[in-house]
Design an enzyme around this catalytic site. Structure first.
Site, short mmCIF file in Angstrom:
data_model
loop_
_atom_site.label_atom_id
_atom_site.label_comp_id
_atom_site.label_asym_id
_atom_site.label_seq_id
_atom_site.Cartn_x
_atom_site.Cartn_y
_atom_site.Cartn_z
N TYR A 169 -54.64 -24.79 15.67
CA TYR A 169 -54.85 -24.38 17.06
C TYR A 169 -55.56 -23.02 17.11
O TYR A 169 -56.59 -22.85 17.76
CB TYR A 169 -53.50 -24.30 17.76
CG TYR A 169 -53.58 -23.86 19.22
CD1 TYR A 169 -54.05 -24.74 20.19
CD2 TYR A 169 -53.18 -22.59 19.62
CE1 TYR A 169 -54.12 -24.35 21.53
CE2 TYR A 169 -53.24 -22.20 20.95
CZ TYR A 169 -53.72 -23.08 21.90
OH TYR A 169 -53.79 -22.70 23.23
N ASP B 173 -62.69 -38.52 27.58
CA ASP B 173 -61.98 -38.05 26.39
C ASP B 173 -62.97 -37.11 25.70
O ASP B 173 -64.01 -37.57 25.21
CB ASP B 173 -61.62 -39.24 25.51
CG ASP B 173 -60.90 -38.82 24.23
OD1 ASP B 173 -61.00 -37.63 23.84
OD2 ASP B 173 -60.25 -39.68 23.61
N ASN C 46 -61.21 -27.01 29.75
CA ASN C 46 -59.76 -26.74 29.76
C ASN C 46 -58.98 -27.63 28.80
O ASN C 46 -57.94 -27.22 28.29
CB ASN C 46 -59.24 -26.91 31.19
CG ASN C 46 -57.73 -27.01 31.24
OD1 ASN C 46 -57.03 -26.02 31.14
ND2 ASN C 46 -57.22 -28.24 31.37
N VAL D 137 -52.06 -22.93 7.42
CA VAL D 137 -53.36 -23.27 6.81
C VAL D 137 -53.16 -24.30 5.69
O VAL D 137 -53.89 -25.27 5.58
CB VAL D 137 -54.05 -22.01 6.27
CG1 VAL D 137 -55.31 -22.39 5.48
CG2 VAL D 137 -54.40 -21.06 7.41
P1 NAP Z 1 -51.11 -29.47 28.85
O1 NAP Z 1 -50.22 -29.49 30.03
O2 NAP Z 1 -50.66 -30.05 27.57
O3 NAP Z 1 -52.50 -30.12 29.29
C1 NAP Z 1 -53.54 -30.32 28.37
C2 NAP Z 1 -54.58 -31.16 29.05
O4 NAP Z 1 -55.64 -31.41 28.09
C3 NAP Z 1 -54.05 -32.54 29.50
O5 NAP Z 1 -54.68 -32.91 30.69
C4 NAP Z 1 -54.51 -33.44 28.36
O6 NAP Z 1 -54.66 -34.80 28.71
C5 NAP Z 1 -55.86 -32.81 28.09
N1 NAP Z 1 -56.46 -33.27 26.83
C6 NAP Z 1 -56.00 -33.10 25.56
N2 NAP Z 1 -56.84 -33.70 24.69
C7 NAP Z 1 -57.84 -34.24 25.43
C8 NAP Z 1 -59.01 -34.98 25.13
N3 NAP Z 1 -59.34 -35.31 23.86
N4 NAP Z 1 -59.82 -35.36 26.13
C9 NAP Z 1 -59.53 -35.04 27.42
N5 NAP Z 1 -58.43 -34.37 27.79
C10 NAP Z 1 -57.60 -33.97 26.79
O7 NAP Z 1 -51.54 -27.96 28.49
P2 NAP Z 1 -51.98 -26.70 29.35
O8 NAP Z 1 -51.01 -25.64 29.08
O9 NAP Z 1 -52.29 -27.07 30.77
O10 NAP Z 1 -53.32 -26.32 28.57
C11 NAP Z 1 -54.59 -26.21 29.19
C12 NAP Z 1 -55.44 -25.26 28.34
O11 NAP Z 1 -54.82 -23.94 28.34
C13 NAP Z 1 -55.56 -25.66 26.88
O12 NAP Z 1 -56.88 -25.47 26.43
C14 NAP Z 1 -54.62 -24.69 26.15
O13 NAP Z 1 -54.99 -24.47 24.82
C15 NAP Z 1 -54.77 -23.45 27.02
N6 NAP Z 1 -53.62 -22.53 26.88
C16 NAP Z 1 -52.38 -22.85 27.34
C17 NAP Z 1 -51.34 -21.94 27.20
C18 NAP Z 1 -49.95 -22.21 27.71
O14 NAP Z 1 -49.06 -21.36 27.54
N7 NAP Z 1 -49.71 -23.34 28.36
C19 NAP Z 1 -51.55 -20.70 26.56
C20 NAP Z 1 -52.83 -20.40 26.09
C21 NAP Z 1 -53.85 -21.31 26.26
P3 NAP Z 1 -53.39 -35.85 28.56
O15 NAP Z 1 -52.50 -35.59 29.75
O16 NAP Z 1 -54.06 -37.18 28.58
O17 NAP Z 1 -52.73 -35.54 27.24
#
Ligand code: NAP
Length: 226
Positions: A150, A61, A83, A92
């Site tokens: 965010y 975590d 990631n 805000v």
């Molecule tokens: P996602 O499907 O919601 O996955 C997020 C991942 O982060 C999940 O594995 C989640 O674990 C994990 N996580 C969250 N809090 C955590 C913590 N405290 N410790 C460890 N793991 C944690 O989202 P995603 O789209 O794949 O996002 C991945 C990255 O891409 C993020 O940094 C996000 O900001 C960035 N991003 C995404 C998009 C988009 O359009 N999807 C756009 C721009 C940037 P759990 O499964 O346990 O919740």
């Protein structure tokens, strides 16, 4: 006589590897022959995902400082992909204190702590790749869009990327990536890119050659403004 000794594979640690973009990054890095450690805070889902890829598993975590200290026990890491991310809502003035804390603990302090844990040994060993998975929402140049907690947590992650990149030496590269709008739990079903497409720039930065960039912010392998 030429040495026939095979070098051992690079070790890559990917946070939030159990789903979405993180899982695809693990998959692609494993396919490129890296020794992947899939980190996740959900032990059951994380172990399942790691098993499916033949990757190692680390319970982590990233908002838990004790867990990050313990992560050091896995030994040196060549590639760190920060990631794991959350998307707390609000403007805000109306976002809750919890939303602010959650965004900064995970999206910024988690990445900072992991950099502090693993980058010193990258510098000592003269090789390392760090990819901070950020977002266009954190870019001044793109208008600081998205929910305030965010957006601002990703802005500070971008600043960390640039600052740390100026401190490292040797073949160590610290870059940030925006994956684009990706169909994951965070991005939603209407998003334009598949998780595999979203992972592409991250994987590219994680495996850059020595001639590659340091201290940049990229989407679709192209530089974007901070
Ligand atoms: P996602 O499907 O919601 O996955 C997020 C991942 O982060 C999940 O594995 C989640 O674990 C994990 N996580 C969250 N809090 C955590 C913590 N405290 N410790 C460890 N793991 C944690 O989202 P995603 O789209 O794949 O996002 C991945 C990255 O891409 C993020 O940094 C996000 O900001 C960035 N991003 C995404 C998009 C988009 O359009 N999807 C756009 C721009 C940037 P759990 O499964 O346990 O919740």
């Amino acid at each position: 006589m030429a040495s026939t000794k095979k070098s051992s594979p690079r070790v890559a640690l990917v946070t939030g590897g159990n789903r979405g973009i993180g899982f695809e990054v693990c998959k692609a890095l494993a396919a490129k022959g890296l020794d992947v450690i899939l980190a996740a805070r959900n032990r059951e889902l994380g172990e399942q995902a790691a098993k499916a890829l033949g990757a190692g598993f680390l319970w982590l975590d990233v908002a838990d400082r004790t867990a990050i200290d313990a992560a050091n026990d896995i030994g040196p890491v060549d590639v760190l992909v920060n990631n794991a991310g959350v998307y707390p809502p609000g403007k805000v003035l109306d976002a809750t204190a919890e939303a602010w804390r959650d965004a900064f603990e995970t999206n910024f302090f988690g990445a900072l702590s992991l950099c502090r844990a693993f980058v010193p040994s990258m510098v000592k060993r003269g090789y390392g790749r760090v990819v901070n998975v950020s977002s266009g929402d954190g870019s001044f140049g793109e208008g600081l869009t998205g929910p305030a907690p965010y957006s601002l947590s990703k802005t500070v992650l971008n600043a960390l990327t640039l600052k740390l990149a100026s401190e490292v030496r040797g073949d160590v590269k610290i870059n940030a990536a925006c994956p684009g709008w990706v169909r994951t739990r965070m991005g939603g079903e209407a998003a334009e890119l598949s998780p595999e497409e979203g992972a592409d720039t991250i994987v590219w930065l994680a495996t850059l050659p020595a001639s590659g960039p340091n201290g940049g912010f990229f989407r679709r392998r192209k530089k974007i403004p901070w």
